[in-house]
Scaffold this active site. Structure first.
Site, PDB file in Angstrom:
ATOM      1  N   LYS A 123     -10.790  -4.425  -3.222  1.00 29.47           N
ATOM      2  CA  LYS A 123     -11.664  -3.281  -3.488  1.00 29.47           C
ATOM      3  C   LYS A 123     -10.869  -2.131  -4.069  1.00 29.47           C
ATOM      4  O   LYS A 123     -11.391  -1.299  -4.778  1.00 29.47           O
ATOM      5  CB  LYS A 123     -12.318  -2.800  -2.198  1.00 29.47           C
ATOM      6  CG  LYS A 123     -13.062  -3.864  -1.455  1.00 29.47           C
ATOM      7  CD  LYS A 123     -13.601  -3.291  -0.149  1.00 29.47           C
ATOM      8  CE  LYS A 123     -13.847  -4.368   0.857  1.00 29.47           C
ATOM      9  NZ  LYS A 123     -12.735  -4.493   1.822  1.00 29.47           N
TER      10      LYS A 123
ATOM     11  N   LYS B 195      -4.198 -10.156  -5.953  1.00 24.72           N
ATOM     12  CA  LYS B 195      -5.347 -10.543  -5.139  1.00 24.72           C
ATOM     13  C   LYS B 195      -6.532  -9.634  -5.463  1.00 24.72           C
ATOM     14  O   LYS B 195      -6.355  -8.432  -5.634  1.00 24.72           O
ATOM     15  CB  LYS B 195      -4.911 -10.401  -3.671  1.00 24.72           C
ATOM     16  CG  LYS B 195      -5.987 -10.211  -2.645  1.00 24.72           C
ATOM     17  CD  LYS B 195      -5.396  -9.921  -1.279  1.00 24.72           C
ATOM     18  CE  LYS B 195      -5.814  -8.558  -0.763  1.00 24.72           C
ATOM     19  NZ  LYS B 195      -6.977  -8.512   0.081  1.00 24.72           N
TER      20      LYS B 195
ATOM     21  N   LYS C 268       0.810  -1.219   0.000  1.00 29.52           N
ATOM     22  CA  LYS C 268       0.000   0.000   0.000  1.00 29.52           C
ATOM     23  C   LYS C 268       0.840   1.263   0.000  1.00 29.52           C
ATOM     24  O   LYS C 268       0.341   2.338  -0.308  1.00 29.52           O
ATOM     25  CB  LYS C 268      -0.962   0.008   1.203  1.00 29.52           C
ATOM     26  CG  LYS C 268      -2.091  -0.995   1.073  1.00 29.52           C
ATOM     27  CD  LYS C 268      -3.180  -0.756   2.099  1.00 29.52           C
ATOM     28  CE  LYS C 268      -4.355  -1.683   1.867  1.00 29.52           C
ATOM     29  NZ  LYS C 268      -5.395  -1.552   2.875  1.00 29.52           N
TER      30      LYS C 268
END
Ligand code: ADP
Ligand code: TRP
Length: 326
Positions: free
Chosen positions: A196, A193, A110
Site C-alpha cells: 500500500k 513486494k 521502512k
C-alpha cells in the site's frame, strides 16, 4: 485451534493482501476459532494523517466483511479497541532482545530513507507489538504472507522465553503461508513486494474502479521478449502477472502458459484485467450492500471487541500474576 491474523489500515487493501492472506482466512473460519483484526496501532508507526487513518480503518472493516469474513463464525475487531494489546506489548518489550529487532527486514526497509530523528521507537518495537497481538489470544496459527515470517519467528522466540522465565503460559504459534502467491510483486517494479505504501501505480486495490484496474494492468511493466512464460529470474514481471492470473482464475500456471503460447503481452494483459475484475465482482456487490447498513457493521465491530477483550483480560491476569505484578 485458535487462529489470528490482520492487515494494516495504511491504505486500500490490495490484491496481495487478499491472494496471500485474506483468501486463506475464509476456509479457516469453518473449522477453527478465528480472530481477524485491523491493526491500527501498527499503522501509526509511520507518518500518517488522522483523517485518512479513520477512513482506512472503516474501509478495511467493510473490505473484510465483503471478502467473506463472517461475524457469525469469527471475531472481527479493531486492535486499538482492545487496550491489552499495548499493555502486553510493553511487558514483552522488557524481554525482547534489541539485536532481534535490529535484524528485522521490514524495519530496515521502512527506516532506510529516513533520518534517525524521524524514525520512531514504535516502528522499531513493531514486532514486539505483533508478538503481543499473537500471544494475547494464545494464538496457535497465523495465516500470513511471506514477508511476515520474520515477525512470527520473534513471537515464537518470545513465547519460549516468557515460558522459560515465568512458567509455561503461551503455546508456540505457527504460521501458514500460501503455496503460490505468498509474495505478490508490484505492477510497476516486480523486484519489490506489492504494498500500500509504494504508491498507486504499484498496487491493484481490490475495490478500485474497474476502469482503473484495466488501466493499471495495461500499464504494468513487462519483461523483454514476447513469450508468456513463468521464469522468476528472467521474467519477473510476467511471472508475477501469471501468478495473479492463476490465483484469480483458479487455473494452474502451466495451463495459462499453453493458452497464451504464441500470443502477445497486450492480449494477455487485457484478459488478465477481466479475470481480476470478474474475481472481485461478487465482493464488490456485497460491499455496496454493507454500505447501506453501516449500523450493523458498527455493531459487528463492537461485539468483536467485546469478545476479544474477554479473552485478553484472562491472559493479562495470568501474565501479570506470573510476572509478579499481581
Ligand atoms: P502492506 O505491506 O501492503 O502494508 P500489510 O503489511 O498490512 O500490507 O500486510 C497484511 C497481510 O498481507 C500480511 O499477511 C502480509 O504478509 C500480506 N501481504 C502484504 N503484501 C503482500 C504481497 N505483496 N504479497 C503477499 N502477501 C502480502
Ligand atoms: N504486521 C502484520 C502485517 O503488516 C499485521 C499483523 C499485526 C499481524 N499483528 C498481527 C498478522 C498478528 C498476524 C498476526 O502484515
Amino acid at each position: 485451534m485458535r487462529v489470528l491474523s490482520g492487515v494494516q489500515p495504511s491504505g486500500a487493501l490490495h490484491i496481495g493482501n487478499y491472494l496471500a492472506a485474506i483468501k486463506q482466512w475464509i476456509p479457516l473460519q469453518e473449522k477453527h476459532e478465528c480472530l481477524f483484526f485491523i491493526v491500527d496501532l501498527h499503522a501509526v508507526t509511520v507518518p500518517y494523517k488522522p483523517q485518512d487513518l479513520r477512513q482506512n480503518v472503516w474501509n478495511a472493516a467493510l473490505d473484510y466483511l465483503a471478502l467473506g469474513l463472517d461475524p457469525a463464525k469469527s471475531t472481527i475487531f479493531i486492535q486499538s479497541h482492545v487496550h491489552q494489546h499495548a499493555e502486553l506489548a510493553w511487558l514483552l518489550e522488557t524481554i525482547t532482545p534489541l539485536g532481534e529487532l535490529e535484524r528485522m527486514t521490514q524495519f530496515k526497509e521502512k527506516s532506510k530513507h529516513r533520518q534517525k530523528a524521524n524514525v520512531g521507537l514504535g516502528l522499531f518495537a513493531y514486532p514486539a507489538l505483533m508478538a503481543a497481538d499473537i500471544l494475547l489470544y494464545k494464538t496457535e496459527l497465523m495465516p500470513v504472507g511471506e514477508d511476515q515470517l520474520q515477525h512470527v519467528e520473534l513471537a515464537r522466540t518470545l513465547a519460549r522465553k516468557f515460558n522459560h522465565l515465568f512458567g509455561r503460559t503461551f503455546p508456540e504459534p505457527k504460521s501458514q503461508v500460501a503455496k503460490i502467491g505468498a509474495r505478490i510483486m508490484s505492477l510497476a517494479d516486480p523486484t519489490k513486494k506489492m504494498s500500500k505504501s509504494l504508491g498507486p501505480a504499484h498496487f491493484l486495490a481490490i475495490f478500485e474502479p474497474e476502469e482503473d484496474i484495466r488501466q493499471k494492468i495495461k500499464s504494468a511493466v513487462t519483461d523483454s521478449g514476447k513469450e508468456i512464460v513463468y521464469d522468476v529470474k528472467k521474467k519477473p514481471a510476467i511471472s508475477n502477472l501469471l501468478t495473479i492470473y492463476s490465483l484469480c482464475a483458479d487455473k494452474p500456471i502451466s495451463e495459462i502458459e499453453k493458452q497464451y503460447q504464441g500470443k502477445g503481452y497486450a492480449g494477455f494483459k487485457s484478459d488478465l484485467a477481466e479475470v481480476v475484475i470478474e474475481t472481485f465482482r461478487p465482493f464488490r456487490r456485497k460491499r455496496e450492500e454493507l454500505l447501506q447498513n453501516i449500523t450493523e457493521v458498527r455493531n459487528i465491530l463492537s461485539r468483536g471487541a467485546e469478545t476479544a477483550r474477554s479473552i485478553a483480560e484472562k491472559t493479562m491476569k495470568e501474565v501479570k500474576e506470573k510476572m509478579g505484578l499481581l
